[in-house]
Design a protein around this motif. Structure first.
Motif, mmCIF file in Angstrom:
data_model
loop_
_atom_site.group_PDB
_atom_site.id
_atom_site.type_symbol
_atom_site.label_atom_id
_atom_site.label_comp_id
_atom_site.label_asym_id
_atom_site.label_seq_id
_atom_site.Cartn_x
_atom_site.Cartn_y
_atom_site.Cartn_z
ATOM 1 N N ALA A 95 2.175 -5.675 3.715
ATOM 2 C CA ALA A 95 2.797 -5.083 4.900
ATOM 3 C C ALA A 95 3.090 -6.143 5.956
ATOM 4 N N ASP A 96 2.162 -7.094 6.103
ATOM 5 C CA ASP A 96 2.346 -8.170 7.085
ATOM 6 C C ASP A 96 3.521 -9.061 6.691
ATOM 7 N N LEU A 97 3.626 -9.398 5.415
ATOM 8 C CA LEU A 97 4.716 -10.256 4.959
ATOM 9 C C LEU A 97 6.068 -9.573 5.114
ATOM 10 N N VAL A 98 6.154 -8.323 4.735
ATOM 11 C CA VAL A 98 7.426 -7.598 4.840
ATOM 12 C C VAL A 98 7.907 -7.567 6.291
ATOM 13 N N ARG A 99 6.984 -7.445 7.207
ATOM 14 C CA ARG A 99 7.333 -7.386 8.624
ATOM 15 C C ARG A 99 7.782 -8.739 9.168
ATOM 16 N N ARG A 100 7.269 -9.833 8.608
ATOM 17 C CA ARG A 100 7.461 -11.141 9.231
ATOM 18 C C ARG A 100 8.396 -12.092 8.487
ATOM 19 N N ARG A 155 -2.631 -16.132 8.418
ATOM 20 C CA ARG A 155 -3.334 -15.463 9.507
ATOM 21 C C ARG A 155 -2.335 -14.729 10.381
ATOM 22 N N PRO A 156 -2.754 -13.663 11.040
ATOM 23 C CA PRO A 156 -1.831 -12.928 11.911
ATOM 24 C C PRO A 156 -1.181 -13.846 12.935
ATOM 25 N N GLY A 157 0.127 -13.826 12.964
ATOM 26 C CA GLY A 157 0.858 -14.638 13.927
ATOM 27 C C GLY A 157 1.069 -16.082 13.518
ATOM 28 N N ALA A 158 0.421 -16.526 12.416
ATOM 29 C CA ALA A 158 0.557 -17.917 11.982
ATOM 30 C C ALA A 158 1.882 -18.115 11.259
ATOM 31 N N SER A 159 2.307 -19.350 11.179
ATOM 32 C CA SER A 159 3.562 -19.696 10.521
ATOM 33 C C SER A 159 3.505 -19.382 9.026
ATOM 34 N N LEU A 160 4.655 -19.034 8.464
ATOM 35 C CA LEU A 160 4.783 -18.824 7.022
ATOM 36 C C LEU A 160 5.379 -20.050 6.341
ATOM 37 N N ASP A 161 5.426 -21.183 7.037
ATOM 38 C CA ASP A 161 6.093 -22.362 6.492
ATOM 39 C C ASP A 161 5.485 -22.808 5.166
ATOM 40 N N ARG A 162 4.161 -22.914 5.105
ATOM 41 C CA ARG A 162 3.539 -23.394 3.864
ATOM 42 C C ARG A 162 3.798 -22.425 2.718
ATOM 43 N N LEU A 163 3.695 -21.138 2.988
ATOM 44 C CA LEU A 163 3.938 -20.148 1.946
ATOM 45 C C LEU A 163 5.384 -20.227 1.455
ATOM 46 N N ASN A 164 6.310 -20.427 2.377
ATOM 47 C CA ASN A 164 7.710 -20.594 1.981
ATOM 48 C C ASN A 164 7.900 -21.857 1.138
ATOM 49 N N GLU A 165 7.220 -22.937 1.511
ATOM 50 C CA GLU A 165 7.302 -24.174 0.742
ATOM 51 C C GLU A 165 6.819 -23.957 -0.689
ATOM 52 N N ILE A 166 5.689 -23.269 -0.841
ATOM 53 C CA ILE A 166 5.143 -23.032 -2.175
ATOM 54 C C ILE A 166 6.036 -22.091 -2.969
ATOM 55 N N ALA A 167 6.553 -21.055 -2.323
ATOM 56 C CA ALA A 167 7.442 -20.117 -3.006
ATOM 57 C C ALA A 167 8.673 -20.837 -3.552
#
Length: 555
Positions: A122-127, A94-106
């Motif tokens: 676009a959102d991921l590249v920015r954040r 979600r906009p502004g939400a943490s990317l922690d879980r996505l990083n864990e899965i990656a």
């Protein structure tokens, strides 16, 4: 016996049989059609995406799918299946939400690429943090892949059915999320088993499904995308947020499209019962809805009874609504069927709604004691499951796979069993889930399910959130202090002072379960940590949440 084939071959065969037939519809705002896809359009675009994946040298590698509800997800998923790329669906942040879980899965999945919609990319590249695991994985937009010329022959059709097709990450409500490896064999076995058990795709009459569950969630992905594709059924999709913002949209879509099948977790039924106004109900015709399944979380008899009463005036059949049971490790479905004719109404005082079993699901289930010995009917124990629907194991985790997927009965019947982590009992043709083994509270020598504490405490208090509660012990020891944290219901005015609310919850739990709560906190709405599917993470509440966000506390 079902003939073994690949998932890609099963889907392509079904699509080719009716090339001009509409298979998927999308309501991007929850109300209006934003896309309508025929079988031929789905197959052609998936073959283009597959060609793009092969050109990028991704065959046999792993792809993280971070795509919101819509055609891009469907095309990315099928493109991976066609191209022999192992798909790993994940929640779009979600906009502004943490990317922690996505990083864990990656990191855990060793994904070779991230497939994303243009917006998400676009959102991921920015954040993305340049030092994070996601920074080391290239991001590719699905529409760019779809620009390739379509494959004439798809390697996925000839893939060994015993090899992985996709990896489904668990919600992490009681443990760290783990990747469940699904093959064509277990996917197609589960699709066949669930279709028979829930009477979906078994009729010559037209059938229609409506879905708002997330595409990355097992119920949304396997139940509302892969199952309809294999069974040649039409589906109407809307984003989860469209439902949450206005629950009536779900029921309006069922009425408008004459849907025969749709299902959701229990909280969705509670939302509809509480928030769909009388004027909207008077405009609905739900007489078409004959398979209304409820699962993905504990299901209470009071939830089903209230929903039936509320929507009977809209034509909802009394026998349409039933409980189902499943988990990622069994692909999706483990049990759940329409109640047999003449079945008694669930006892709402008994709290849990039973899940009815057909012969196939009954044959795969065992209730066992701590030594792995099957127990008699009516005796509570650990739920173990065997059969073709059970997943291959956890991704790159031999020890976890052995511990969870290779249990043996005593005496050994020659079959490996999945330890589900759930506790329950079987009585005849009914399975009752009584809790999670990791969510059992021990007080005064009695074992009590955390969810029962939460439900009894909140069931008569509309100003607190029954689906936003966590009961736990401060340590993994019998007799450790019992704590209950409950969120205020968003937008609801208190019907009594907080100290009276807390006293009421204490009294309700003691009268129903015979245990005393040592500490009770009322928290602000939305402050408790949740999984991507919306379940409260009790362990995270216990281990990491602090009462700084609590509005009221009492010890």
């Amino acid at each position: 016996m079902r003939e073994r084939t690949s998932l890609a071959a099963a889907i392509r065969t079904a699509l080719a049989a009716e090339p001009e037939r509409v298979r998927m519809r999308y309501l991007a705002n929850g109300d209006d059609e934003s896309a309508v896809l025929t079988c031929d359009e789905i197959d052609a675009t998936a073959r283009r995406v597959a060609a793009g994946l092969l050109a990028a040298d991704l065959q046999h590698k792993r792809a993280l799918l971070v795509v919101e509800t819509g055609p891009d997800f469907l095309h990315a998923m099928l493109g991976c299946v066609y191209a022999e790329v192992i798909a790993i669906p994940a929640s779009e942040p979600r906009p502004g939400a943490s990317l922690d879980r996505l990083n864990e899965i990656a990191a855990a999945s060793a994904a070779a690429v991230v497939l994303a919609s243009a917006r998400v990319a676009a959102d991921l590249v920015r954040r993305i943090d340049p030092e994070s695991p996601l920074a080391r994985v290239p991001i590719v937009e699905v529409p760019a892949l779809a620009a390739a010329d379509p494959l004439a022959a798809c390697p996925g059709e000839d893939r060994d059915p015993a090899l992985p097709v996709l990896v489904q990450y668990t919600s992490g409500s009681t443990s760290t999320p783990r990747g469940v490896v699904l093959t064509s064999d277990c996917l197609l076995a589960n699709i066949a088993m669930s279709s028979r058990g829930m009477d979906v795709g078994q009729s010559e009459a037209p059938e229609m499904l409506v879905n708002w569950m997330p595409h990355y969630h097992d119920m949304g992905l396997i139940g509302k995308i892969l199952t309809p594709l294999v069974n040649a059924l039409e589906v109407v999709h809307m984003p989860p947020l469209a439902f949450v913002q206005r629950p009536a949209r779900w029921l309006k879509a069922i009425s408008r499209y004459r849907a025969t099948t749709s299902g959701a977790p229990a909280f969705a039924l509670d939302l509809c019962t509480a928030r769909v106004p009388d004027a909207v109900i008077d405009e609905l015709d739900l007489s078409c809805w004959r398979t209304a399944f409820c699962g993905a979380e504990p299901v209470f008899a009071s939830t089903l009874a209230a929903f039936r009463r509320r929507f009977a005036r809209a034509g909802l059949r009394p026998d349409a609504l039933f409980t189902c049971y499943g988990l990622a490790e069994t692909t999706l479905y483990a049990a759940g069927a329409h109640p047999p004719a003449g079945a008694p109404e669930p006892d709402t005082a008994g709290l849990r709604a039973p899940c009815y079993l057909d012969d196939a699901s009954r044959a795969t289930l065992r209730i066992v004691d701590d030594a792995g010995r099957p127990v008699a009917d009516g005796i509570e124990g650990a739920i173990w499951i065997s059969g073709a629907s059970v997943a291959a194991g956890y991704l790159d985790d031999a020890a976890g796979t052995a511990a969870t997927f290779q249990a043996r009965l005593s005496p050994d019947d020659g079959r490996p069993y999945l330890r589900t982590g759930d506790v329950g009992r079987i009585e005849g043709d009914r399975l009752t889930i009584t809790g999670r083994s990791k969510d059992v509270l021990i007080s005064g020598g009695a074992n009590v399910a955390a969810v029962d504490v939460e439900r009894f405490a909140t069931r008569d208090l509309p100003h607190v959130n029954a689906d936003g509660a966590a009961a736990f012990q401060k340590a993994d020891l019998p007799g450790a202090p019992l704590v209950l944290v409950v969120e205020r219901q968003r937008g609801a005015a208190p019907t009594m002072p907080d100290d009276e609310t807390i006293a009421t919850m204490r009294r309700a739990v003691f009268e129903a379960l015979g245990i005393a709560l040592d500490e009770v906190l009322i928290a602000r709405p939305g402050t408790l940590p949740r999984t991507t599917s919306g379940k409260i993470r009790r362990a995270a509440v216990r281990d990491g949440w602090t009462p700084a966000d609590a509005m009221t506390a009492a010890s």
